[in-house]
Enzyme design. Sequence first.
Site, PDB file in Angstrom:
ATOM      1  N   HIS A  67       0.848  -1.213   0.000  1.00 51.78           N
ATOM      2  CA  HIS A  67       0.000   0.000   0.000  1.00 51.78           C
ATOM      3  C   HIS A  67       0.868   1.242   0.000  1.00 51.78           C
ATOM      4  O   HIS A  67       0.935   1.929   1.002  1.00 51.78           O
ATOM      5  CB  HIS A  67      -0.904  -0.017   1.242  1.00 51.78           C
ATOM      6  CG  HIS A  67      -2.092   0.897   1.147  1.00 51.78           C
ATOM      7  ND1 HIS A  67      -2.066   2.216   1.525  1.00 51.78           N
ATOM      8  CD2 HIS A  67      -3.353   0.661   0.723  1.00 51.78           C
ATOM      9  CE1 HIS A  67      -3.262   2.757   1.362  1.00 51.78           C
ATOM     10  NE2 HIS A  67      -4.064   1.824   0.873  1.00 51.78           N
ATOM     11  N   PHE A  68       1.499   1.619  -0.907  1.00 54.41           N
ATOM     12  CA  PHE A  68       1.726   1.026  -2.212  1.00 54.41           C
ATOM     13  C   PHE A  68       3.236   0.959  -2.399  1.00 54.41           C
ATOM     14  O   PHE A  68       3.933   1.891  -1.968  1.00 54.41           O
ATOM     15  CB  PHE A  68       1.083   1.868  -3.309  1.00 54.41           C
ATOM     16  CG  PHE A  68      -0.419   2.003  -3.125  1.00 54.41           C
ATOM     17  CD1 PHE A  68      -1.264   0.984  -3.549  1.00 54.41           C
ATOM     18  CD2 PHE A  68      -0.982   3.109  -2.512  1.00 54.41           C
ATOM     19  CE1 PHE A  68      -2.647   1.099  -3.385  1.00 54.41           C
ATOM     20  CE2 PHE A  68      -2.344   3.225  -2.346  1.00 54.41           C
ATOM     21  CZ  PHE A  68      -3.184   2.224  -2.779  1.00 54.41           C
TER      22      PHE A  68
END
Length: 153
Positions: A57-58
């Site tokens: 994420h991410f």
Amino acid sequence: MNDMPSTLESADIARILKALPHRYPFLMVDRVTGMRADEFAIGIKNVTANEPQFMGHFPDNPVFPGVLMIEGMAQTAGVLCICSGATGDTVKSVFFLTVDKAKFRKQVTPGDTIEYHMTKIARKKMMWWYRGEARVQGALVAEAEVGAMIVNA
């Protein structure tokens, strides 16, 4: 007569670990300051790049998940309730009841320090409701109302 202390000051990580069952990687608060009875507190979360959520994420643009900010708000409120003495002396567990009016305003990234400003809305027996504002350098990044119940462990 209310015999709860009016000011509790702060809870360091050792006190937080005694109050909450959460552990790495799901502990979302490092310190709680400005504690006033079960009315108000500020939870502190130092966001670091080595946290596991950033693997997905991410990977190329690490953003702290909004749902974890909500969890940090709830954990701050749980520490406040348990450490205030409002729940008695026995070990308790904290369980979510509600999340309402959640809004995410700005991204939070590694290197940021989140402050969870929690203000009590209501209490009924062993249930509490708080309004939370997550702030980074004074800027509002998320907000929500959370409710929780404290039960015997």
